[in-house]
Motif scaffolding. Structure first.
Motif, PDB file in Angstrom:
ATOM      1  N   ARG A  68     -25.082  74.511 -16.148  1.00 55.77           N
ATOM      2  CA  ARG A  68     -24.820  74.499 -17.598  1.00 55.77           C
ATOM      3  C   ARG A  68     -23.598  73.622 -17.830  1.00 55.77           C
ATOM      4  N   ASP A 115     -18.343  72.792 -23.917  1.00 59.15           N
ATOM      5  CA  ASP A 115     -18.908  73.617 -24.986  1.00 59.15           C
ATOM      6  C   ASP A 115     -17.905  73.782 -26.125  1.00 59.15           C
ATOM      7  N   LYS A 172     -28.076  78.609 -22.603  1.00 63.25           N
ATOM      8  CA  LYS A 172     -26.896  79.274 -22.031  1.00 63.25           C
ATOM      9  C   LYS A 172     -25.653  79.099 -22.903  1.00 63.25           C
ATOM     10  N   HIS A 173     -25.745  78.262 -23.910  1.00 61.75           N
ATOM     11  CA  HIS A 173     -24.635  78.065 -24.857  1.00 61.75           C
ATOM     12  C   HIS A 173     -24.966  78.646 -26.235  1.00 61.75           C
ATOM     13  N   THR A 228     -32.073  82.359 -30.593  1.00 60.32           N
ATOM     14  CA  THR A 228     -33.185  81.612 -30.015  1.00 60.32           C
ATOM     15  C   THR A 228     -34.055  80.991 -31.103  1.00 60.32           C
ATOM     16  N   LEU A 280     -33.747  86.566 -20.369  1.00 60.74           N
ATOM     17  CA  LEU A 280     -33.567  85.252 -19.780  1.00 60.74           C
ATOM     18  C   LEU A 280     -33.930  85.279 -18.299  1.00 60.74           C
ATOM     19  N   ASP A 283     -33.369  83.135 -14.972  1.00 58.50           N
ATOM     20  CA  ASP A 283     -32.534  82.045 -14.469  1.00 58.50           C
ATOM     21  C   ASP A 283     -33.262  81.302 -13.343  1.00 58.50           C
ATOM     22  N   GLY A 294     -29.573  73.664 -17.934  1.00 53.70           N
ATOM     23  CA  GLY A 294     -29.886  75.092 -17.902  1.00 53.70           C
ATOM     24  C   GLY A 294     -31.159  75.437 -18.650  1.00 53.70           C
ATOM     25  N   TYR A 306     -37.631  82.177 -20.698  1.00 56.10           N
ATOM     26  CA  TYR A 306     -37.265  83.458 -21.288  1.00 56.10           C
ATOM     27  C   TYR A 306     -38.496  84.103 -21.897  1.00 56.10           C
TER      28      TYR A 306
END
Length: 377
Positions: free
Chosen positions: A27, A33, A139-140, A144, A168, A170, A181, A185
């Motif tokens: 990520r 970010d 991931k940030h 959704t 989620l 991974d 990333g 999901y």
């Protein structure tokens, strides 16, 4: 020049420096970010009425080009999340928008818009379920963005839900674009209240100007075009810098006529493909700014411009890898660029099916048909 273009270019040293760390984390780093938030980049397509930049297509191409030049994964994440955040602000209902954009900083949306789940109507909203893949930037995110098809009318819709409603997975173990990333999901029977979804093919917004007449699909074409412009330019610049660094040594690229010929050919192909991107988007933006609707031909050319720059840059990356020696083989910038470019070609927007449909329209074999997502009907 848009202030956001300047902001993006100022971030290039940070993105470049953190590239390896981003890949290790899978990520973007926290400071990247934070910089995206502080500089308003996540809100580049949020309507001005909500405090966003409502950035025009040409400026947006330059923003994504600058970020992707420094680190392709960072450009890809911004493209995906800015699209999903901006279109939520433009197309969702008033109550949803009031809640989403009530904070001191913009929300970030991540998710998937091409492989739909299902939506069962209930109480004016929907119960949605599905398994989504390739959720770049999730991931940030705090919400959704989910593509669904309704069970009653088979309408394509986009539903927005809090991130905590999703499970989620991974599982992003890939060759390139590692730091995006883009994990999978799932959600099961998550209720989407009225106003928290919109027609997936909507074009036009009461909260913004002509930019939102593009709709989600056309905005996505900006994303991938801008990304490819950045990575292609960086590949050529890195190879040229490597050749200059070794100039004067026997047997090196700098003294090879074969390399000179190849480099000139690749520069010409890339610049021509980039010029088509900007020419096409200038034409489209002039049309929308005048209050007119896009023609089918203009929509076709947008898809041609994207597929052309994508596969031209893929050719450039192949040639650069073959001529880059150990600088392309060993861990480092050139290897990462090569991996990221090849990962980027796998996206559905650059698939041969889209190019074939565009060719059919250009050949005059789709009279009376219009683009619906990635096909002519």
């Amino acid at each position: 020049m848009s202030d956001l273009v300047k902001q993006a270019r100022e971030l290039q040293p940070l993105l470049d420096e953190r590239a390896a760390e981003c890949e290790r984390l899978g990520r973007l780093t926290d400071d990247i970010d934070a910089a995206y938030h502080e500089r308003g980049l996540y809100g580049m397509w949020v309507p001005r009425s909500l405090g966003g930049s409502e950035l025009d297509p040409i400026s947006a191409l330059r923003v994504l080009e600058a970020l992707s030049y420094a680190q392709p994964s960072a450009g890809w994440v911004l493209a995906a999340t800015a699209l999903e955040t901006g279109t939520a602000g433009a197309y969702l209902g008033d109550e949803a928008v009031a809640e989403l954009f009530a904070g001191e900083r913009f929300p970030v949306l991540g998710g998937q818009g091409t492989r739909p789940g299902t939506a069962v109507p209930r109480d004016g909203g929907y119960d949605i379920s599905g398994s989504w893949s390739f959720a770049s930037g999730i991931k940030h995110a705090s919400y959704t963005h989910n593509a669904v098809v309704t069970t009653d009318t088979e309408q394509f819709r986009v539903c927005v839900a809090p991130l905590e409603k999703a499970t989620l997975i991974d599982n992003w173990d890939v060759l390139g674009l590692v730091a995006t990333g883009s994990i999978d999901y799932t959600m099961t029977d998550v209720f989407i209240p009225p106003g928290w979804s919109h027609d997936g093919l909507v074009e036009g917004s009461t909260r913004g100007g002509p930019f939102y007449d593009l709709g989600v699909v056309q905005i996505a074409l900006i994303c991938h075009s801008g990304w490819t412009l950045g990575i292609g330019r960086r590949i050529l610049d890195e190879l040229a810098a490597s050749a200059r660094k070794k100039a004067g040594r026997p047997g090196q690229l700098a003294s090879s006529e074969h390399f000179h010929l190849g480099f000139g050919t690749m520069e010409g192909k890339f610049r021509a493909a980039a010029a088509l991107v900007f020419e096409t988007w200038h034409d489209v933006w002039n049309t929308l700014s005048a209050g007119d609707q896009l023609t089918t031909r203009q929509r076709t050319l947008l898809r041609i411009a994207l597929t052309n720059i994508t596969w031209t840059t893929q050719e450039v990356s192949q040639w650069a890898y073959k001529n880059g020696g150990t600088s392309a083989l060993c861990d480092g910038v050139m290897q990462r660029l090569f991996r990221d470019m090849h990962a980027g070609t796998q996206h559905i927007l650059s698939a041969n099916g889209v190019l074939a449909e565009a060719g059919r329209e250009l050949a005059g074999l789709a009279e009376g048909q219009k683009w619906v997502f990635l096909a002519l009907e």
